[in-house]
Design an enzyme around this catalytic site. Structure first.
Site, PDB file in Angstrom:
ATOM      1  CG  HIS A  36      -1.872   1.116   1.289  1.00 38.18           C
ATOM      2  ND1 HIS A  36      -2.821   1.226   2.297  1.00 38.18           N
ATOM      3  CD2 HIS A  36      -2.069   2.201   0.487  1.00 38.18           C
ATOM      4  CE1 HIS A  36      -3.551   2.313   2.091  1.00 38.18           C
ATOM      5  NE2 HIS A  36      -3.094   2.925   1.002  1.00 38.18           N
ATOM      6  CD  GLU A  76      -3.818  -3.113  -0.069  1.00 39.38           C
ATOM      7  OE1 GLU A  76      -4.452  -4.153   0.128  1.00 39.38           O
ATOM      8  OE2 GLU A  76      -3.300  -2.435   0.857  1.00 39.38           O
ATOM      9  CG  HIS A  80      -8.658  -4.668   7.183  1.00 44.13           C
ATOM     10  ND1 HIS A  80      -7.559  -3.872   6.920  1.00 44.13           N
ATOM     11  CD2 HIS A  80      -9.164  -4.217   8.352  1.00 44.13           C
ATOM     12  CE1 HIS A  80      -7.426  -2.970   7.876  1.00 44.13           C
ATOM     13  NE2 HIS A  80      -8.377  -3.164   8.760  1.00 44.13           N
TER      14      HIS A  80
END
Length: 249
Positions: free
Chosen positions: A43, A70, A190
């Site tokens: 990310h 991400e 997640h």
């Protein structure tokens, strides 16, 4: 059978805690692949709190599986993605004050802004996934955006009490079925751990689970390759729970 995408952001977190050059997440991505990772996820946040631009550039050159980038839905990030050309872009919400991503992207409210970004990336051959909560309104908006993939947010399931987990699992399972009915391909992630991953891995049509923190934490004790092997074994062979009719957590 779901595949495993290993998120290596937390390797970079350790490096950035001291503003030094180690540990470098790039060789750790190689170790994750040697352990059986089917893909590497990073990310690149707007504030660059962990993964840096050079990490993404080097990973694009060295990752031999799949690189999933991400990023926030901003013009800056779209330009970076177009330059790097990862194997997939996952658009996620960002708040500077958050420790980690707190919920799904509100695609329904941001559809007019997201659609041209999705189109631009996909025209360059970069598949786009949208990180969303398992809600029909959001999934329909994802379909309308032109994206071909969704990543279902599993944080509420991961944070739920033992008594509440079956209900949260049912919600995600229904969301996955709805997404597939809409013609979307389904990933999830997640908050997933060695203790709770199996029920999610057993959801019909689940294609990939993106998991990071728990693998890096386990790696402190057993090394990254072994930590990845252990997680992949759980995903590939989830045990069934006779009480709930789904995999054991």
């Amino acid at each position: 059978m779901a595949s495993l995408g290993v998120n290596i952001d937390h390797i970079a977190n350790i490096r950035q805690a001291r503003r030094t050059v180690e540990p470098d997440p790039v060789p750790f991505a190689m170790l994750a692949e040697l352990g059986g990772a089917d893909g590497i996820t990073v990310h690149l946040r707007e504030d660059r709190r962990h993964i840096q631009d050079r990490d993404v550039q080097l990973l694009r050159q060295t990752v031999r599986s799949r690189l999933n980038l991400e990023m926030a839905a901003t013009q800056e990030m779209v330009e970076i993605a177009l330059a790097v050309e990862p194997d997939m872009v996952t658009l996620v919400p960002e708040k500077r004050e958050e420790v980690t991503t707190e919920g799904g992207l509100d695609v329904a409210a941001q559809l007019s802004g997201l659609t041209p970004m999705v189109e631009r990336l996909q025209q360059r051959g970069i598949p786009v996934s949208l990180f969303v909560d398992a809600e029909t309104t959001q999934l329909e908006a994802c379909r309308n955006s032109g994206a071909h993939w969704v990543e279902l947010h599993t944080g509420t399931y991961a944070d739920a009490s033992w008594a509440d987990q079956p209900g949260q699992l049912a919600r995600i399972t229904e969301g996955a079925a709805t997404a597939r009915h809409l013609g979307l391909r389904v990933n999830a992630g997640h908050g997933l751990t060695y203790q709770n991953v199996e029920p999610i891995a057993a959801i019909p049509g689940m294609e990939e689970l993106n998991i990071g923190h728990t693998i890096v934490a386990r790696a402190v004790a057993v090394g990254l390759q072994q930590a990845v092997r252990e997680m992949k074994a759980l995903i590939q062979n989830p045990r069934l729970d006779p009480l709930f009719g789904h995999a054991l957590g």
